[in-house]
Design an enzyme around this catalytic site. Structure first.
Site, short mmCIF file in Angstrom:
data_model
loop_
_atom_site.label_atom_id
_atom_site.label_comp_id
_atom_site.label_asym_id
_atom_site.label_seq_id
_atom_site.Cartn_x
_atom_site.Cartn_y
_atom_site.Cartn_z
N ASP A 80 -57.98 -53.83 62.85
CA ASP A 80 -57.69 -52.68 63.71
C ASP A 80 -58.99 -52.05 64.22
O ASP A 80 -59.09 -51.66 65.39
CB ASP A 80 -56.86 -51.65 62.94
CG ASP A 80 -55.62 -52.28 62.33
OD1 ASP A 80 -54.82 -52.83 63.08
OD2 ASP A 80 -55.48 -52.22 61.10
N HIS A 97 -52.14 -49.84 57.59
CA HIS A 97 -52.17 -50.92 58.58
C HIS A 97 -50.74 -51.13 59.08
O HIS A 97 -50.02 -52.02 58.65
CB HIS A 97 -52.71 -52.21 57.96
CG HIS A 97 -52.64 -53.39 58.88
ND1 HIS A 97 -53.33 -53.43 60.07
CD2 HIS A 97 -51.95 -54.55 58.81
CE1 HIS A 97 -53.07 -54.57 60.68
NE2 HIS A 97 -52.22 -55.26 59.94
#
Length: 358
Positions: free
Chosen positions: A186, A214
């Site tokens: 990410d 996440h």
């Protein structure tokens, strides 16, 4: 360190005298054992070369790979072992393919826990969590029994944060700070989005933060990021000069990037996930220098986050130890985002603990 002593002469013969030259003998480093689970899968297929080539642990560190997968995948895994042999990698000292977790985790210094039940069409996140809790409970027990007590563990398989928490719960002899979840993918996505927005190389953007889980509740935060433009470093917020973009399009693009890749590729983002796993473990072993890294780590309550969940924070790393970056300003918008992702992690934790009771 052993020494080799030789002689060298550089004066005319009549006045020649011996000059002692001492040459250090550098002994090769001992191989470290590294386990990758889900080793016959797509992410591992990209990850294994990076580990074995020196991109993760350094160009002088030999590795011995332990490859774990389920019994029905042993035939495929044998093909992976053949390819690793065919790469003729100087740092790869051996490969152990196995379906036995205790054999796989024996004496490992680093563990990439990639293998997990994939999310299938129509499957709710809770269903995915229930299936994977059992896997990571078993792996935690095996790590506790046979791994080195200083083993560094990265959970890649989703839901990564809660899988890491459960794995830690069932490996009580290994410090909780040695269990981490991957949010580096990410971070890399966020860094790449900002670089494209500003028209600069991705290396010129740093200190983008991923907070929380996440999942689609994660908070990609550019408020402390910096960018180098024309040789001058400045805040990303000033360079972008579009607060609405940084709170909306930027955030949602990063949150939904995995789904976008699946929609385009018809498969998950295996290549970029492998690269992110390599980045995460390399920084953990070798340090972060002047940049922050986002890692899912056990929360101590920093920044008003829930304690005892695996929460992604900005960290610095030195000597193999991570430390949460302190003293950052949390805006009202950021507070809302951190609270939302923290709430989800608490719910996941409870769901996971309920499964463990079964």
């Amino acid at each position: 360190m052993s020494r080799v002593v030789g002689t060298h002469t550089c004066r005319p013969a009549a006045h020649r005298e011996a000059i002692i030259v001492v040459r250090p003998v550098v002994r090769p480093a001992e191989p470290i054992k590294v386990v990758v689970t889900g080793a016959a899968g797509q992410i591992a297929y990209s990850l294994l070369y990076q580990i074995a080539s020196g991109a993760v642990f350094g160009p002088d560190q030999p590795v011995y790979l332990h490859l774990l997968d389920i019994a029905p995948m042993m035939g495929v895994l044998e093909g992976v072992v053949m390819e690793l042999a065919d790469c003729a990698l100087p740092l790869l000292t051996g490969v152990l393919p196995t379906a036995n977790p205790e054999e796989a985790f024996k004496d490992v210094a680093a563990a990439f826990l990639v293998g997990a039940m994939p999310r299938k069409e129509g499957m709710e996140r809770k269903d995915l969590l229930a299936a994977n809790v059992r896997i990571f409970k078993e792996q935690g027990q095996a790590l506790d029994k046979v791994a080195r007590k200083d083993v560094k563990i990265l959970v890649v398989g989703n839901p990564a944060n809660t899988n890491a928490l459960i794995c830690s719960k069932y490996a009580p002899s290994i410090p909780k700070e040695n269990f981490t979840a991957m949010t580096r993918l990410d971070q890399n996505r966020a860094q790449s989005q900002l670089a494209a927005k500003l028209g600069v190389p991705v290396k010129d953007v740093k200190n983008v933060i991923i907070w929380g889980n996440h999942s689609s509740t994660q908070f990609p935060d550019a408020s402390n990021a910096a960018v180098k433009i024309g040789g001058v470093e400045k805040p990303v917020t000033a360079a972008v000069n579009d607060d609405e973009y940084l709170k909306s399009t930027f955030v949602t693009t990063v949150q939904k990037r995995g789904a976008a890749v699946i929609a385009a590729r018809k498969m998950s983002s295996a290549l970029s996930a492998a690269k992110a796993a390599s980045d995460h473990m390399r920084d953990w072993f070798l340090g972060t220098t002047d940049r922050w890294a986002s890692m899912g780590v056990i929360s101590d309550g920093s920044y008003g986050t829930p304690r005892d969940v695996v929460f992604s924070f900005p960290v610095t790393i030195s000597g193999g130890k991570w430390k949460i970056v302190e003293g950052l300003t949390i805006t009202d918008f950021a507070r809302q985002m951190l609270d939302a992702t923290g709430k989800e992690l608490l719910e996941e934790k409870q769901d996971a603990l309920d499964v463990c009771k079964d």
